[in-house]
Design a protein around this motif. Structure first.
Motif, mmCIF file in Angstrom:
data_model
loop_
_atom_site.group_PDB
_atom_site.id
_atom_site.type_symbol
_atom_site.label_atom_id
_atom_site.label_comp_id
_atom_site.label_asym_id
_atom_site.label_seq_id
_atom_site.Cartn_x
_atom_site.Cartn_y
_atom_site.Cartn_z
ATOM 1 N N SER A 1 48.526 36.096 49.192
ATOM 2 C CA SER A 1 49.280 36.030 47.938
ATOM 3 C C SER A 1 48.344 36.105 46.734
ATOM 4 C CB SER A 1 50.076 34.729 47.875
ATOM 5 O OG SER A 1 50.948 34.643 48.968
ATOM 6 N N LYS B 1 47.208 39.624 46.286
ATOM 7 C CA LYS B 1 48.283 40.456 45.723
ATOM 8 C C LYS B 1 48.434 40.202 44.214
ATOM 9 C CE LYS B 1 51.420 41.415 49.570
ATOM 10 N NZ LYS B 1 52.709 41.055 50.175
ATOM 11 N N PHE B 2 48.392 38.913 43.871
ATOM 12 C CA PHE B 2 48.519 38.563 42.448
ATOM 13 C C PHE B 2 47.385 39.194 41.627
ATOM 14 C CE2 PHE B 2 47.580 35.675 38.894
ATOM 15 C CZ PHE B 2 48.805 35.717 38.243
ATOM 16 N N VAL C 1 46.276 46.060 38.089
ATOM 17 C CA VAL C 1 47.117 47.240 37.854
ATOM 18 C C VAL C 1 47.742 47.178 36.465
ATOM 19 C CG1 VAL C 1 49.261 48.388 38.556
ATOM 20 C CG2 VAL C 1 47.578 47.691 40.285
ATOM 21 N N ILE C 2 48.262 46.000 36.111
ATOM 22 C CA ILE C 2 48.892 45.849 34.786
ATOM 23 C C ILE C 2 47.882 46.108 33.672
ATOM 24 C CG2 ILE C 2 49.879 44.159 33.198
ATOM 25 C CD1 ILE C 2 51.294 42.935 35.678
ATOM 26 N N ARG D 1 45.621 41.798 42.423
ATOM 27 C CA ARG D 1 45.779 43.253 42.381
ATOM 28 C C ARG D 1 46.799 43.652 41.310
ATOM 29 N NH1 ARG D 1 48.939 45.675 47.198
ATOM 30 N NH2 ARG D 1 50.588 44.834 45.868
ATOM 31 N N ASN D 2 47.903 42.902 41.266
ATOM 32 C CA ASN D 2 48.927 43.204 40.258
ATOM 33 C C ASN D 2 48.386 43.061 38.835
ATOM 34 O OD1 ASN D 2 50.752 43.721 42.254
ATOM 35 N ND2 ASN D 2 51.676 41.665 42.211
ATOM 36 N N ILE D 3 47.576 42.019 38.636
ATOM 37 C CA ILE D 3 46.983 41.837 37.301
ATOM 38 C C ILE D 3 46.094 43.017 36.944
ATOM 39 C CG2 ILE D 3 45.296 40.465 35.998
ATOM 40 C CD1 ILE D 3 47.947 39.095 36.159
#
Lengths: 327, 109
Positions: free
Chosen positions: A5, A8-9, A15-16, A11-13
């Motif tokens: 998790s 993933k978090f 990407v954003i 990675r999302n940051i």
């Protein structure tokens, strides 16, 4: 929270942030829409002999002659378009015909207008070098100046003056009477119509007033009626400086060409930037250095009738000549 | 000793005494350190303000290293408060004021 998790978090940051960076780049860093200008020649070196400079700070073109403010030498030097010395006039001082740190120049109707930083006045010369008249004196009242950095002349003969330490632009009639001003005297501001040490002014083909809002790192445009039209330079033109297309790092000189395009001397970015009359970025040219096509701080710019650009290369004590690329 | 020689020696001795007492010493000069001094609009502004101070002979700025040298007329000194005020009026902050080595008189610039 598991390790998966967390990854993933993260990675999302990432990407954003990447999306925001790309969006910011697309929104605030325009691409050039014209081919780059070609460097033609440079002339000058440090000194006080004819053809040498000690702080070139202003430039103007009339016909086949290039006029340069040779500031610490207290004189104006005149060259042909290939850099051959023709004549000079002015000596350091406060009298008529003398000059106290001449800065940005303007030429109109066979007369040269010189902003004198030390003498707090605009002095007008014939192109032959004969002093004709003077506008202004030291102060912060109407028609007075505190270190004028640049001057332009409207089609009707009115003077527009970048009144550097008074944080305003003044408009004077051809007889010297005060007409109006933009900005609040002595007050630095970031909002539209406010200034942060304005350095120079230019008048567009439609009578627009363009202001090099020096330390706000932007250009402001006002209509012939005096109303604010637009501003540009970095995100929201809010004093964010940078080296990207369409951004500035202190604008010290501004000029327009016969088509209405706007040229800005981008001092700390060591380049000249060209914009359309409405502020669309077109192209930039120049880089830091002392070689061909490089600047040690580009401080002033002028454009001749055929589109040739002349720029004062402050730190290298020389003038550079550029031409548009063949289409 | 001839009278003329006596006068010459007396004059030399008097000059040496004056020099030793500082009367004929080089004019005072100061070095100012100013943050953000990097363009001629800034440098000329500081020169202009400092030149307006009573007793200032001339001001020299070095834009590249942010240094300002103030050379005083004989008999004048520059205090920090006065220098600070002039620099502030030019839009900058004075970081440091210290005596500089004497600068040869180069005449007006």
């Amino acid at each position: 929270m598991t390790l998966t998790s967390v990854l993933k978090f993260g990675r999302n940051i990432v990407v954003i942030l990447a999306i925001l960076a790309v969006a910011g780049w697309l929104a605030f860093v325009p691409s050039a829409v014209e081919p780059p200008y070609m460097f033609v020649a440079a002339w000058g070196e440090k000194g006080s002999a004819p053809g040498q400079f000690n702080d070139p700070t202003g430039i103007a073109v009339a016909g086949d002659e290039v006029f340069v403010s040779d500031s610490r030498n207290g004189r104006i030097q005149v060259f042909d378009r290939d850099g051959r010395f023709k004549r000079q006039f002015g000596t350091p001082g406060r009298g008529l015909g003398q000059l106290g740190r001449p800065m940005n120049l303007a030429i109109r109707a066979g007369e040269l207008y010189v902003a004198e930083y030390f003498n707090d006045r605009i002095q007008v010369f014939g192109l032959d070098g004969r002093a004709r008249r003077v506008f202004g004196k030291s102060g912060s009242g109407r028609g007075e100046f505190n270190a004028p950095g640049g001057v332009a002349v409207a089609p009707d003969g009115d003077l527009l003056v970048a009144d550097f330490y008074n944080q305003r632009i003044q408009q004077l009639g051809s007889d010297g009477r005060f007409v109006r001003q933009w900005g609040t005297t002595g007050k630095i501001g970031i909002r539209a119509g406010e200034f942060n040490y304005p350095t120079d002014v230019a008048v567009g083909a439609e009578g627009s007033l363009y202001v090099a809002d020096g330390y706000n790192d932007r250009i402001q445009e006002f209509g012939a009626d005096g109303a604010f039209l637009r501003k540009w330079g970095g995100p929201f033109a809010m004093n964010l400086f940078g080296p990207f297309n369409g951004w500035f790092a202190t604008v010290t000189g501004i000029a327009t060409d016969s088509a209405g395009n706007v040229f800005a001397a981008d001092f700390y970015n060591n380049r000249v930037q060209k914009y359309s009359a409405s502020g669309k970025f077109l192209v930039g040219f120049g880089a830091r250095g002392s070689g061909p096509g490089q600047f040690d701080h580009a401080i002033a710019v002028a454009v001749s009738g055929d589109g040739t650009v002349f720029a004062a290369d402050f730190g290298n004590n020389r003038i550079e000549k550029w031409r548009p690329a063949e289409r | 000793m001839k009278f003329k020689t006596f006068l010459q020696r007396t004059a030399i001795a008097f000059s040496l005494m004056l020099a030793a007492s500082g009367v004929l010493a080089a004019p005072l000069s100061y070095q100012l350190r100013v943050d953000g001094l990097a363009c001629p609009f800034c440098a000329y502004g500081i020169e202009k303000k400092l030149n307006a101070i009573e007793g200032v002979e001339r001001v020299e700025t070095n834009i590249k290293d942010g240094a300002v040298i103030v050379i005083m007329q004989d008999g004048f000194t520059l205090d920090e408060a006065t220098a600070r005020k002039a620099v502030k009026e030019a839009g900058f902050s004075l970081r440091k004021l210290e005596p500089a080595q004497s600068v040869p008189n180069a005449g007006p610039r």
